[in-house]
Design an enzyme around this catalytic site. Structure first.
Site, PDB file in Angstrom:
ATOM      1  N   HIS A  29       0.692  -1.047   0.137  1.00  0.00           N
ATOM      2  CA  HIS A  29       0.079   0.045   0.069  1.00  0.00           C
ATOM      3  C   HIS A  29       0.870   1.296   0.087  1.00  0.00           C
ATOM      4  O   HIS A  29       0.773   2.159  -0.891  1.00  0.00           O
ATOM      5  CB  HIS A  29      -0.932   0.156   1.247  1.00  0.00           C
TER       6      HIS A  29
ATOM      7  N   GLU B 275     -21.859  19.788   8.069  1.00  0.00           N
ATOM      8  CA  GLU B 275     -20.966  20.773   7.951  1.00  0.00           C
ATOM      9  C   GLU B 275     -19.959  20.310   7.079  1.00  0.00           C
ATOM     10  O   GLU B 275     -19.407  21.122   6.334  1.00  0.00           O
ATOM     11  CB  GLU B 275     -20.686  21.275   9.424  1.00  0.00           C
TER      12      GLU B 275
ATOM     13  N   HIS C 165     -22.106  25.952  22.884  1.00  0.00           N
ATOM     14  CA  HIS C 165     -22.120  26.931  21.529  1.00  0.00           C
ATOM     15  C   HIS C 165     -21.236  27.981  21.829  1.00  0.00           C
ATOM     16  O   HIS C 165     -21.890  28.712  20.697  1.00  0.00           O
ATOM     17  CB  HIS C 165     -23.674  26.987  21.615  1.00  0.00           C
TER      18      HIS C 165
END
Length: 659
Positions: free
Chosen positions: A261, A409, A471
């Protein structure tokens, strides 16, 4: 697989593996497994012109697992873009145009910077949304001016990322039928078999999102791949995910192993793979003559695609001159904003939250700027970001300019970036400032890619009030300022908000974050002309000292009005003070040294006042009034008072600084 197809796929595989081997760094497993996928897309389906990588009606290509960049560079080289064999040989080296992950603007033919998994997938959704919006606005019967696809490759790692789920859900809801992804289902990650962390049925998940899901059991079967892509193109209602069973490290001793990988195969393993494929194991960066000829034969057709489109645009311009001019302006980012009209919105008003002022500005700009599109992460009524005279975009009516992003968002930010990368848009997205952390990676990528996405972040301080500390952003503003090339503006009033929006719309080479208040703020009528001339500089003296300032009080946003009250109080005590409004650190930082010294003269003490962390203000201030702890739940005015954002406390701090 025809012989020429087989040779082209081998060439792509080994060019990419050679890039990694020479660099002694990179990811060979993905290119070896996905060469048939990218070849089928570019050979059979992609509409492009290497002579003009920015041709507007080209198909877009998204390599969402950007660690597979070596494969994309090999494809661009063969397809005739300005990526030479020497560039491939300089993979991941200083000064090269072939960096470890694709970077838009650096490598011809790269449509999007990818690396953070999931971002490319979500930005592809933005590109497809942009195509649909432009087609709905400008296409007319007989004039399919905007008509192209967004193709891409996505990976297991992408599918584990939450942002992919957010974006895929929205793409299905919006019916973006011209979005087609090939899913590299190799079932291996860095840590090994994906079953250790990822056992869901991806196909069923995408069907639930409203996607068409198709399957190809063997990536070597180019005919089956092409048939699946054709089926995907026929469904214009649903985006398509084509699940392709691939083998990481295909054709090497490390096939299906996690070890291939993210590290070179090793010379012996690579040479053995070449011999097994019928090639000379000692040759590096070899392109067979028939492969070179195969792709060169396509160039005339590539040029013809663009020439035919240019002729169509000319005919369209004759029949629809106004629409043609509008579209041309959008394609070339030719925009103007009348700041006088914006200022007139607020003449005579006494108090207005800057989020409300922003809402009025958006609605005025919607009439000036046809390219302005945007929405909110389900907070439009609170963010005041709805264009009231415009509809919402939907699968049923793609003419809307408002966008329902939903509570997504992170994807919202990526989709804005994709719309920007597509071109023709001034896109904005909004949420509460404290939730900027949900979309911070997309803000960072916008800055890295030099894309003018606009992020409207309201409820910008502890004055949010009763919602409490979850908030109330404390560190958010300063954290956004740390992102290089990210323009952060926190306006003091409605007039500064108008200036901020003008700057955001006209600056298409970097993102802008607008930090706006929930609470009402005085409209600084007495300072209107000063704001008009000063705010665009990022910081300016909004109220000078009477004679010689002993102190400068510098503030941003809602605290500017407080600083002006403090100035009046200190003048009453015969302490001469100037007030500086500083809406944007980075814009101020780009000003001349002479201008900077005029705002902050040498030898004058500076006190900063901002309702956020004080960390960082030492760059400009000798002392600071701020908040370095979480807030509380109470009315916003009470919190501002309790946490020291009042005249008495700031005056005391000023006097202390002058001692």
């Amino acid at each position: 697989m025809d012989n020429i197809d087989m040779e082209c796929v081998k060439t792509l595989r080994f060019l990419a593996a050679d890039e990694v081997e020479k660099a002694k760094s990179g990811h060979p497993g993905f290119p070896l497994g996905n060469a048939p996928l990218i070849y089928t897309l570019w050979d059979r389906f992609m509409k492009y012109n290497p002579a003009n990588p920015q041709w507007f009606n080209r198909d877009r290509f998204v390599l969402s697992p950007g660690h597979g960049s070596a494969l994309l560079y090999a494809m661009l080289h063969l397809a005739g873009y300005g990526v030479s064999l020497e560039d491939l040989q300089n993979f991941r080296q200083w000064g090269s145009i072939t960096p470890g992950h694709p970077e838009v603007g650096l490598t011809p033919g790269v449509d999007v910077s990818t690396g953070p998994l999931g971002h490319g997938f979500a930005m592809g959704v933005g590109m497809a949304l942009a195509e649909s919006m432009l087609a709905a606005k400008y296409n007319r019967p007989g004039y399919p001016l905007i008509d192209h696809y967004t193709f891409g490759i996505t990976s297991d790692g992408d599918q584990m990322e939450g942002v992919t789920s957010e974006a895929a859900s929205l793409a299905g809801t919006l019916g973006l039928g011209k979005l087609i992804y090939l899913y590299d289902d190799n079932r291996i990650t860095i840590e090994g078999d994906t079953r250790g962390a990822f056992r869901e049925n991806v196909g069923m998940r995408f069907e639930a999102y409203g996607w068409q899901v198709l399957r190809v059991d063997n990536s070597k079967n180019i005919g089956a791949l092409a048939m699946a892509i054709e089926m995907a193109k026929r469904d214009r209602v649903r985006p398509s995910l084509i699940i392709v069973r691939t083998r990481i490290g295909y054709g090497t001793a490390k096939q299906d192993m996690a070890s291939c990988h993210g590290e070179p195969l090793g010379k012996e393993v690579l040479a053995e793979a070449k011999v097994r494929a019928g090639w000379d194991g000692n040759k590096m960066f070899h392109v067979p003559a028939e492969v070179r000829s195969h792709f060169q034969d396509k160039l005339a057709g590539c040029r013809q695609w663009e020439e035919e489109w240019n002729m169509l645009f000319q005919a369209y311009s004759v029949k629809f001159p106004d629409l043609a001019m509008e579209l041309h302006n959008r394609m070339t980012d030719d925009f103007t904003v009348d700041i006088d009209k914006l200022f007139q919105l607020f003449d005579g008003k006494e108090k207005l939250a800057t989020r409300e002022a922003g809402g009025e500005v958006i609605n005025a700009l919607a009439k000036m700027l046809p390219a302005l599109y945007g929405g909110s992460a389900d907070l439009g009524p609170s963010n005041k970001t709805v264009m009231k005279q415009e509809k919402y975009y939907s699968a049923e009516d793609p003419t809307g300019r408002n966008i329902h992003f939903g509570v997504r968002e992170h994807a919202m930010g990526c989709i804005l970036n994709g719309m920007n990368l597509h071109g023709g848009f001034i896109p904005f997205g909004s949420t509460f400032a404290v939730f900027a952390d949900f979309l911070r990676p997309s803000i960072r990528m916008a800055a890295l890619m030099k894309q003018g996405s606009i992020f409207v972040l309201t409820h910008d301080s502890i004055a949010v009030g009763e919602d409490g500390p979850t908030h109330q952003p404390i560190e958010t503003l300063m954290g956004l300022r740390l992102i290089p090339d990210n323009c952060v503006i926190r306006p003091a009033d409605a007039y500064e908000t108008a200036v901020a929006w003008k700057q955001a719309c006209l600056n298409r080479n970097r993102p802008t974050c607008l930090l706006l208040s929930r609470q009402g703020l005085p409209v600084l009528q007495a300072y209107k002309d000063v704001i008009r001339n000063g705010a665009e500089h990022g910081a300016y003296v909004i109220s000078p000292a009477k004679n010689a300032a002993r102190l400068i009080v510098v503030a941003s946003g809602s605290e500017v009005a407080l600083a002006l009250e403090v100035q009046t109080a200190l003048w009453g005590e015969n302490i001469d003070v100037a007030v500086v409004s500083m809406p944007s650190w980075d814009i101020f930082g780009s000003q001349s040294d002479e201008y900077k010294k005029s705002v902050f003269p040498a030898g004058v003490r500076v006190l900063s006042v901002e309702a956020g962390t004080t960390c960082g203000w030492e760059r400009y201030a000798d002392a600071s009034v701020g908040i370095n702890h979480f807030g509380a739940s109470a009315p916003g005015g009470v919190l501002m008072e309790k946490f020291g954002f009042n005249v008495v406390n700031v005056v005391a701090k000023a006097k202390e600084l002058l001692q």
